[in-house]
Design a protein around this motif. Structure first.
Motif, PDB file in Angstrom:
ATOM      1  N   THR A 181       0.843  -1.204   0.000  1.00 16.14           N
ATOM      2  CA  THR A 181       0.000   0.000   0.000  1.00 16.14           C
ATOM      3  C   THR A 181       0.877   1.253   0.000  1.00 16.14           C
ATOM      4  N   HIS A 182       0.329   2.322  -0.522  1.00 18.22           N
ATOM      5  CA  HIS A 182       1.051   3.593  -0.598  1.00 18.22           C
ATOM      6  C   HIS A 182       0.374   4.649   0.284  1.00 18.22           C
ATOM      7  N   ASN A 184      -0.108   8.009  -0.027  1.00 16.91           N
ATOM      8  CA  ASN A 184      -1.084   8.873  -0.702  1.00 16.91           C
ATOM      9  C   ASN A 184      -1.580  10.042   0.148  1.00 16.91           C
ATOM     10  N   TYR A 272       4.326   6.942  -6.587  1.00 15.40           N
ATOM     11  CA  TYR A 272       4.238   5.500  -6.341  1.00 15.40           C
ATOM     12  C   TYR A 272       5.588   4.805  -6.459  1.00 15.40           C
ATOM     13  N   GLU A 650      -7.433  -0.376   0.031  1.00 11.24           N
ATOM     14  CA  GLU A 650      -6.098  -0.037  -0.479  1.00 11.24           C
ATOM     15  C   GLU A 650      -5.308  -1.239  -0.965  1.00 11.24           C
ATOM     16  N   HIS A 651      -4.777  -1.108  -2.162  1.00 12.06           N
ATOM     17  CA  HIS A 651      -4.023  -2.193  -2.754  1.00 12.06           C
ATOM     18  C   HIS A 651      -3.256  -1.642  -3.949  1.00 12.06           C
ATOM     19  N   THR A 652      -1.944  -1.570  -3.836  1.00 13.06           N
ATOM     20  CA  THR A 652      -1.142  -1.153  -4.982  1.00 13.06           C
ATOM     21  C   THR A 652      -0.976  -2.347  -5.914  1.00 13.06           C
ATOM     22  N   ILE A 661       3.259  -0.017 -11.922  1.00 15.70           N
ATOM     23  CA  ILE A 661       2.117   0.069 -11.006  1.00 15.70           C
ATOM     24  C   ILE A 661       0.925   0.554 -11.823  1.00 15.70           C
ATOM     25  N   ASN A 663      -2.278   1.115 -10.916  1.00 15.89           N
ATOM     26  CA  ASN A 663      -3.299   2.013 -10.336  1.00 15.89           C
ATOM     27  C   ASN A 663      -2.643   3.204  -9.620  1.00 15.89           C
ATOM     28  N   ALA A 664      -1.613   3.749 -10.250  1.00 16.83           N
ATOM     29  CA  ALA A 664      -0.839   4.825  -9.633  1.00 16.83           C
ATOM     30  C   ALA A 664      -1.531   6.175  -9.787  1.00 16.83           C
ATOM     31  N   ASP A 668      -7.870   5.115  -9.346  1.00 22.24           N
ATOM     32  CA  ASP A 668      -7.806   3.648  -9.327  1.00 22.24           C
ATOM     33  C   ASP A 668      -7.259   3.087  -8.023  1.00 22.24           C
ATOM     34  N   TYR A 669      -6.471   3.861  -7.312  1.00 21.47           N
ATOM     35  CA  TYR A 669      -6.014   3.444  -5.986  1.00 21.47           C
ATOM     36  C   TYR A 669      -7.109   3.882  -5.026  1.00 21.47           C
TER      37      TYR A 669
END
Ligand code: MOS
Length: 735
Positions: A181-182, A184, A272, A650-652, A661, A663-664, A668-669
């Motif tokens: 996860t990021h 953000n 990301y 959340e899921h990268t 990546i 969904n950067a 989409d993230y």
């Protein structure tokens, strides 16, 4: 010395910097420019690799350089060699940090490979799109599963977990998976860099100005005293701004090469791979217990991803398995697995929240297996001392968190059978999980100045990424100096200020708070002493311990009529100001110090669609003394929202073919919006932890995230009878 009345501390103050923020006057890193004396600023745009591993075979900048407004395109082809000296500062990982533009190697998709500097952002962006790069690309490995780990693992044992597990009347064995996860945060990472001769100043998004200063000094091979880092406001950070990332070096390098100030802001997409993230983790857990639910053995075997050039491990990920429950036999291994990714980094509640999902899910699984209530099962395994360190707990009120939470939440109304409670097409479930995070403290300094006009300025080079450090430090200073909150200014985020540790690890309140308390106590004593020795003061000859200060007026505790204001005292003595230095050095721990919590969640799961909605959530925290209740609530609610996010959204996602990546971006993230978040309630078992630090706090910012995702996962199980052992719990997993 007489204790000061506590009026600001404990009051539900709004942020002292709130007005600046909502009126756009708070200056974040990228806001700095001409209006702040930074003239002739240029714009830099980073070009990133479009393959996930390999070598650059050709890099053609001619089209980019031909654009009007473009001053420079830097890459490994023309960048100067940078010293990249070792930097022994903290967050220093085994391995070697990424050296920007020093070779032709591509180590991950999205690695910075060039930077364009131009007079306008638009010119730089367009020119960046014209840089042509050929690669000798190789297949990157970006999936943790099956990839070979670094050896040897970190390990811990007590007793004989293998034998005890095999002998246990009840044995459970599970594997849990947590996604990458990021962070953000709202504010993008940005740097403004300006050289004056051999000295550089950077305006930076950072949780630790000293760390960025030290890293820039090491990278450029210059004295730290030639680097100044300024960061008055941070638009959210969860650990992502705790270390100096490559783009900061790129901005400083670009500014030096063109001889003018440069602004560089990463795009949302570039974040990301431009800064770290919470690593994906596989967690294999075996739990042995007797029939009464007393744990006899646990084995924990973890793997989490890191980069090939640095070895990042989540500090604290092994702790909950060692100290949260009475368990005579424990064995743990923790392996990091090098992949073709950029280096991970701490993300809110690092380690502890990772471990809480498997551990707190497993306790719920055991409770179900044994037919014991999950709250009761936790109470049965509540330890008297810390079995990992052998130390007594400074304060541990987890039992009270669980029982208070159960009462306030209405836990006893729950039907223990899963899948039995319905509301139309919605299956209703409730879940509970415990939370723990260690109480960190670090050496810190502050300076406090009392002006002749009765105002005060308190300074320390800490940061405020959102918890409200400006406000909480103002509260402590106001009470210690006996001033109204509005008479006190707290200044932070600049390397010219007294040094402070990283603004992370939930250590700021304890460390900077104790420092500010110390500096302001000394300053008040100095003023009291001045009055006592001054023959013209109404307080002349009084005993220092009889004097208190209220609303800027020094007075006898038992005879408030006898006294005078700071203004009167300083003016008569021809003093423009009084000043004191505060310091805090944590004592060696004589006790096991943690903040605790119990999280209760109610969810509804659509029987046919698998959609999970959170209906309500309540958490009870044992975090020591609460300095700033309104901001504590802001932390707790934010932590619960973050936990909802981790549990469900959340899921990268990475394309295994090239390591991109996919969904950067924030479309989409997935992160929660208001409609995903119900009423959330936090309760604090307010009380000092006098062992932890002089002001009695245990840290709150991270423990509030820990436990939320497993509470939700356990509620999903209770609603549906389906045990999901992965995060996030997506709709497809429930269909
Ligand atoms: Mo926090 S992960 O220490 O910013």
């Amino acid at each position: 010395m007489s204790p000061q009345p506590q009026e600001a501390v404990g009051a539900p103050l709004s942020r002292v910097d709130g007005r600046l923020k909502v009126t756009g006057q708070a200056t974040y890193a990228a806001d700095h420019g001409a209006g702040h004396g930074i003239d002739g600023i240029l714009h830099a745009v980073v070009v990133t690799s479009s393959v996930g591993r390999g070598r650059i075979t050709a890099l053609d900048t001619s089209a980019a350089e031909a654009q009007s407004g473009v001053l420079k395109v830097l890459s490994h082809r023309n960048a100067p060699t940078l010293p990249y000296r070792p930097n022994p500062g903290s967050l220093n990982l085994p391995g070697e940090r990424l050296h920007v533009f020093q070779d032709d190697q591509v180590r991950f998709h999205g690695q910075p490979v060039a930077v364009v500097v131009a007079t306008t952002l638009e010119a730089a962006q367009h020119a960046a799109s014209l840089v042509r790069i050929d690669y000798d690309a190789q297949q990157p490995v970006t999936d943790l599963t099956g990839a070979p780990p670094n050896e040897p693992p970190a390990a811990y044992t007590r007793g004989d977990a293998e034998a005890a597990f095999n002998a246990a009347p009840v044995q459970l064995e599970m594997t849990y998976r947590l996604s990458r996860t990021h962070h953000n945060a709202m504010e993008l990472h940005a740097t403004v860099a300006r050289w004056t001769g051999a000295r550089v100043t950077v305006w930076e998004k950072t949780q630790w100005v000293q760390s960025t200063r030290d890293e820039l000094a090491a990278v450029f091979g210059i004295p730290a005293t030639d680097v100044r880092v300024i960061s008055p406001f941070v638009g959210g950070a969860f650990g992502n701004a705790a270390r100096c990332w490559p783009h900061t070096v790129i901005a400083a390098l670009a500014a030096r090469e063109v001889g003018r100030p440069v602004k560089l802001a990463l795009t949302r997409r570039q974040l990301y791979s431009g800064v770290g993230f919470r690593p994906a983790c596989e967690y294999r857990l075996r739990v042995g217990s007797d029939r009464d639910g007393r744990l006899t053995a646990m084995t924990h075997d973890l793997r989490s991803e890191t980069s090939r050039y640095e070895r990042f491990s989540e500090r604290g990920v092994m702790s909950p398995g060692q100290m949260l429950y009475t368990t005579p036999n424990v064995s743990q291994t923790y392996r990091t697995v090098p992949l073709d990714v950029n280096t991970p980094t701490p993300m809110r509640g690092p380690g502890y929240s990772t471990a809480a999902f498997p551990l707190e899910s497993a306790i719920d699984e055991l409770a179900h297996e044994l037919g014991i209530d999950p709250v009761e099962l936790r109470l049965r395994n509540e330890p008297d001392t810390d079995q990992a360190s052998g130390l007594p707990f400074s304060t541990r009120r987890l039992r009270e968190c669980l029982t208070t939470g159960a009462r306030e939440f209405g836990w006893s109304r729950r039907n223990p059978e899963p899948g039995q409670t319905r509301d139309g097409d919605w299956l209703i479930g409730t879940g509970v999980a415990s939370a723990v995070y260690d109480t960190l403290r670090a050496p810190a300094q502050a300076r406090a100045r009392l002006n002749a006009d009765g105002t005060a300025l308190v300074e320390s080079a800490t940061s405020d990424m959102g918890p409200g450090t400006y406000t909480s430090m103002t509260q402590i200073a106001a009470d210690a100096l006996g001033l109204a909150v509005r008479a006190v200014t707290f200044r932070l985020g600049d390397t010219i200020l007294p040094p402070a540790p990283v603004h992370g690890g939930s250590l700021t309140m304890a460390s900077i708070g104790s420092t500010v308390q110390d500096g302001c106590d000394k300053l008040r004593q100095q003023a009291i002493q001045l009055a006592i020795e001054d023959e013209e003061s109404p307080l002349h000859g009084a005993a220092p311990e009889d004097v208190v200060v209220r609303d800027g007026r020094l007075q006898l505790k038992n005879n408030p009529a006898r006294g005078e204001t700071y203004q009167q005292l300083l003016t008569r003595n021809n003093r423009t100001h009084l000043e004191s230095d505060g310091a805090y050095t944590p004592a060696r721990p004589q006790a096991s110090m943690y903040a605790y919590g119990a999280v209760f969640a109610e969810v509804a799961v659509d029987r046919r669609l698998g959609l999970v909605r959170i209906r309500r959530m309540l958490a009870v925290y044992d975090a020591g003394r609460i300095i700033s209740p309104k901001l504590a609530d802001s932390q707790a609610i934010g932590g619960m929202v973050g936990g909802i996010s981790a549990a469900l959204l959340e899921h990268t996602l990475t394309d295994p073919r090239d390591g991109r990546i996919t969904n950067a971006n924030l479309a989409d993230y997935l992160v929660p919006v208001n409609a995903d978040v119900p009423q959330l309630k936090a309760i604090y078992l307010d009380g000092r932890d006098n062992t932890a630090d002089p002001i009695g706090v245990k840290g709150l910012g991270e423990v509030v995230l820990v436990g939320v995702a497993p509470a939700i996962a356990n509620a999903v199980f209770h609603a549906t009878g389906r045990r999901i052992r992965q995060l996030p719990i997506t709709i497809d997993a429930l269909l």
